[in-house]
Design a protein around this motif. Structure first.
Motif, PDB file in Angstrom:
ATOM      1  N   GLY A   1       0.363  -1.671  -0.092  1.00 21.14           N
ATOM      2  CA  GLY A   1       0.229  -0.124   0.312  1.00 21.14           C
ATOM      3  C   GLY A   1       0.902   1.140   0.096  1.00 21.14           C
ATOM      4  N   ASP A   2       1.900   1.762  -0.752  1.00 18.13           N
ATOM      5  CA  ASP A   2       2.488   2.303  -0.671  1.00 18.13           C
ATOM      6  C   ASP A   2       3.537   2.525  -1.782  1.00 18.13           C
ATOM      7  OD1 ASP A   2       4.894   1.080  -0.451  1.00 18.13           O
ATOM      8  OD2 ASP A   2       5.099   0.613   1.925  1.00 18.13           O
ATOM      9  N   ALA A   3       4.382   2.918  -2.206  1.00 20.12           N
ATOM     10  CA  ALA A   3       5.593   2.807  -3.020  1.00 20.12           C
ATOM     11  C   ALA A   3       6.576   2.046  -3.867  1.00 20.12           C
ATOM     12  CB  ALA A   3       6.598   4.673  -3.258  1.00 20.12           C
ATOM     13  N   THR A   4       6.296   1.326  -2.599  1.00 18.05           N
ATOM     14  CA  THR A   4       6.941  -0.112  -3.433  1.00 18.05           C
ATOM     15  C   THR A   4       5.679  -1.097  -3.490  1.00 18.05           C
ATOM     16  OG1 THR A   4       6.475  -1.261  -0.699  1.00 18.05           O
ATOM     17  CG2 THR A   4       8.216  -0.068  -1.974  1.00 18.05           C
ATOM     18  N   SER A   5       4.744  -0.531  -3.718  1.00 20.02           N
ATOM     19  CA  SER A   5       3.492  -1.611  -4.423  1.00 20.02           C
ATOM     20  C   SER A   5       3.493  -2.660  -5.884  1.00 20.02           C
ATOM     21  CB  SER A   5       2.137  -1.800  -4.204  1.00 20.02           C
ATOM     22  OG  SER A   5       1.556  -0.907  -3.046  1.00 20.02           O
ATOM     23  N   ALA A   6       4.048  -0.943  -6.721  1.00 21.03           N
ATOM     24  CA  ALA A   6       4.246  -1.731  -8.039  1.00 21.03           C
ATOM     25  C   ALA A   6       5.679  -2.931  -7.844  1.00 21.03           C
ATOM     26  CB  ALA A   6       4.500   0.069  -8.738  1.00 21.03           C
ATOM     27  N   ASP A   7       6.940  -2.410  -7.367  1.00 22.29           N
ATOM     28  CA  ASP A   7       7.941  -3.396  -7.578  1.00 22.29           C
ATOM     29  C   ASP A   7       7.627  -5.323  -6.728  1.00 22.29           C
ATOM     30  OD1 ASP A   7       9.555  -1.420  -8.390  1.00 22.29           O
ATOM     31  OD2 ASP A   7      10.523  -0.734  -5.773  1.00 22.29           O
ATOM     32  N   LEU A   8       6.491  -5.038  -5.645  1.00 25.88           N
ATOM     33  CA  LEU A   8       6.194  -6.197  -5.503  1.00 25.88           C
ATOM     34  C   LEU A   8       5.479  -7.013  -5.856  1.00 25.88           C
ATOM     35  CD1 LEU A   8       6.183  -8.076  -2.791  1.00 25.88           C
ATOM     36  CD2 LEU A   8       3.638  -6.966  -2.180  1.00 25.88           C
ATOM     37  N   ASP A   9       3.911  -6.321  -7.066  1.00 23.78           N
ATOM     38  CA  ASP A   9       3.223  -6.866  -7.589  1.00 23.78           C
ATOM     39  C   ASP A   9       3.727  -7.397  -8.992  1.00 23.78           C
ATOM     40  OD1 ASP A   9       1.315  -6.298  -5.959  1.00 23.78           O
ATOM     41  OD2 ASP A   9       0.151  -5.313  -8.593  1.00 23.78           O
ATOM     42  N   ALA A  10       5.230  -6.594  -9.175  1.00 22.17           N
ATOM     43  CA  ALA A  10       5.926  -7.436 -10.688  1.00 22.17           C
ATOM     44  C   ALA A  10       6.982  -7.994  -9.616  1.00 22.17           C
ATOM     45  CB  ALA A  10       6.690  -5.907 -10.996  1.00 22.17           C
TER      46      ALA A  10
ATOM     47  N   PHE B   1      -8.268   1.161 -20.599  1.00 22.22           N
ATOM     48  CA  PHE B   1      -7.467   2.038 -19.101  1.00 22.22           C
ATOM     49  C   PHE B   1      -7.733   3.504 -18.868  1.00 22.22           C
ATOM     50  CE2 PHE B   1      -6.753  -2.847 -19.566  1.00 22.22           C
ATOM     51  CZ  PHE B   1      -7.339  -2.953 -18.181  1.00 22.22           C
ATOM     52  N   ASP B   2      -7.881   3.725 -17.594  1.00 21.42           N
ATOM     53  CA  ASP B   2      -7.805   5.306 -17.664  1.00 21.42           C
ATOM     54  C   ASP B   2      -6.990   5.645 -16.163  1.00 21.42           C
ATOM     55  OD1 ASP B   2      -7.453   8.238 -17.403  1.00 21.42           O
ATOM     56  OD2 ASP B   2      -9.413   8.860 -17.745  1.00 21.42           O
ATOM     57  N   PRO B   3      -6.297   5.449 -16.101  1.00 23.54           N
ATOM     58  CA  PRO B   3      -5.215   5.023 -14.660  1.00 23.54           C
ATOM     59  C   PRO B   3      -4.826   6.523 -13.520  1.00 23.54           C
ATOM     60  CG  PRO B   3      -3.783   3.972 -16.149  1.00 23.54           C
ATOM     61  CD  PRO B   3      -4.882   4.369 -16.591  1.00 23.54           C
ATOM     62  N   PRO B   4      -5.526   6.693 -12.437  1.00 24.15           N
ATOM     63  CA  PRO B   4      -5.079   8.474 -12.212  1.00 24.15           C
ATOM     64  C   PRO B   4      -2.966   7.498 -12.288  1.00 24.15           C
ATOM     65  CG  PRO B   4      -6.988   7.132 -10.875  1.00 24.15           C
ATOM     66  CD  PRO B   4      -6.705   6.003 -12.413  1.00 24.15           C
ATOM     67  N   ALA B   5      -3.288   8.725 -11.530  1.00 25.37           N
ATOM     68  CA  ALA B   5      -1.328   8.370 -10.997  1.00 25.37           C
ATOM     69  C   ALA B   5      -0.395   7.463 -10.076  1.00 25.37           C
ATOM     70  CB  ALA B   5      -0.299   9.747 -10.743  1.00 25.37           C
ATOM     71  N   MET B   6      -1.827   7.761  -9.353  1.00 22.64           N
ATOM     72  CA  MET B   6      -1.881   6.807  -7.720  1.00 22.64           C
ATOM     73  C   MET B   6      -1.728   5.462  -8.771  1.00 22.64           C
ATOM     74  SD  MET B   6      -3.158   6.734  -4.256  1.00 22.64           S
ATOM     75  CE  MET B   6      -2.916   5.117  -3.225  1.00 22.64           C
ATOM     76  N   VAL B   7      -2.271   4.648  -9.486  1.00 20.44           N
ATOM     77  CA  VAL B   7      -2.335   3.393  -9.887  1.00 20.44           C
ATOM     78  C   VAL B   7      -1.867   2.550 -11.378  1.00 20.44           C
ATOM     79  CG1 VAL B   7      -3.944   2.416  -8.014  1.00 20.44           C
ATOM     80  CG2 VAL B   7      -4.872   3.438 -10.565  1.00 20.44           C
TER      81      VAL B   7
END
Length: 297
Positions: free
Chosen positions: A75-84, A122-128
């Motif tokens: 739930g923070d800035a590392t979420s993308a890295d974990l999902d990847a 898809f039209d994602p806001p910056a957060m996602v």
């Protein structure tokens, strides 16, 4: 099935674990530390303390399973890295096996849209904005059965981050909860137990693949939700806020997703997997269910 599960101590993952165990599946819960290992063991899982960024170890764990489900999120800035990291480990581990890999996502990736379906752009806001490229890798891996489960705002059993945010809303001088923005925007919601039921159905049905948008179809306004949250929180009522107040309170990125207006009806989930939400909606949960019971306790 023998299922490897991440996020088993989290809000969604703990309900997925309970659903899988109730239906006879063996679960290995990939957890961060011994404290979490004890929690999941008490709930019927076999714990494995693993660094999810340790690719060889994670791949080895997944190869010994029949399927994998990823619900963990910091739930923070590392979420993308974990999902990847998890997506790439699953793609490697399940190459040429056809095994199912279920990956959690969220409806915010579709942006403002009152009638979201799996065919919506898809039209994602910056957060996602990082989500879609990772999920595309999952679905493009033709030698495993990739499923991306797009969750609406999850609630239930007195928990969930977004319901908690509403219950903890700031108050005006009269004690009323202040809504996020004007309150006119609609949110797509789903009870966490109904969401877990869909995870289990998608796991068990070999035909399930691709995106599934999961919501209960109620799509309440934030005004309706905050007025109901006021009942659970013992506040006299709720009053509109403003977009500027929401941004000042939560920051631009988080406020942007909460100010989105969204709606879903989960038609594909119903048609493909006979999924039907059966729990109280979030408005009713605030007014009469688990959140009011938690506040009274």
């Amino acid at each position: 099935m023998h299922v490897a599960l991440t996020g088993a101590t989290g809000f969604v993952g703990s309900h997925v674990l309970a659903e899988l165990r109730e239906h006879g599946h063996d679960v290995t819960a990939l957890v961060r530390n011994e404290d979490q290992a004890q929690v999941v063991a008490a709930r019927g899982a076999s714990p494995a303390v693993v660094d999810l960024y340790d690719r060889p170890t994670v791949v080895g764990r997944l190869r010994s399973a029949d399927a994998a489900i990823h619900t963990a999120s910091p739930g923070d800035a590392t979420s993308a890295d974990l999902d990847a990291a998890m997506a790439d480990a699953a793609i490697e581990a399940f190459a040429d096996t056809g095994k199912p890999y279920l990956h959690i996502s969220g409806a915010w990736v579709y942006g403002a849209n009152p009638a979201i379906t799996e065919k919506s752009p898809f039209d994602p806001p910056a957060m996602v904005s990082w989500r879609e490229p990772i999920e595309r890798r999952v679905l493009d891996a033709s030698d495993m059965r990739g499923v991306v489960i797009v969750s609406s705002v999850a609630y239930g059993d007195g928990g969930g981050g977004i319901p908690g945010l509403l219950l903890g809303s700031p108050r005006d001088d009269a004690g009323n909860l202040i809504m996020l923005g004007t309150g006119r925007q609609r949110w797509s919601t789903v009870h966490v137990a109904d969401l877990a039921d869909f995870f289990r159905r998608a796991l068990e049905d070999d035909s399930a693949r691709g995106h599934y948008v999961i919501g209960d179809g109620k799509n309440p306004t934030v005004a309706e939700l905050t007025e109901a949250a006021a009942v659970a929180a013992g506040a006299p009522g709720a009053v509109p806020g403003s977009d500027d107040e929401a941004r000042a309170r939560l920051g631009d990125y988080f406020a942007e997703v909460l100010l989105l207006g969204q709606g879903t009806d989960a038609a594909k989930a119903r048609a493909d997997l006979d999924w039907h939400p059966s729990r109280l909606g979030l408005v009713e949960e605030f007014r009469h269910g688990s959140y009011r019971e938690a506040a009274a306790g």
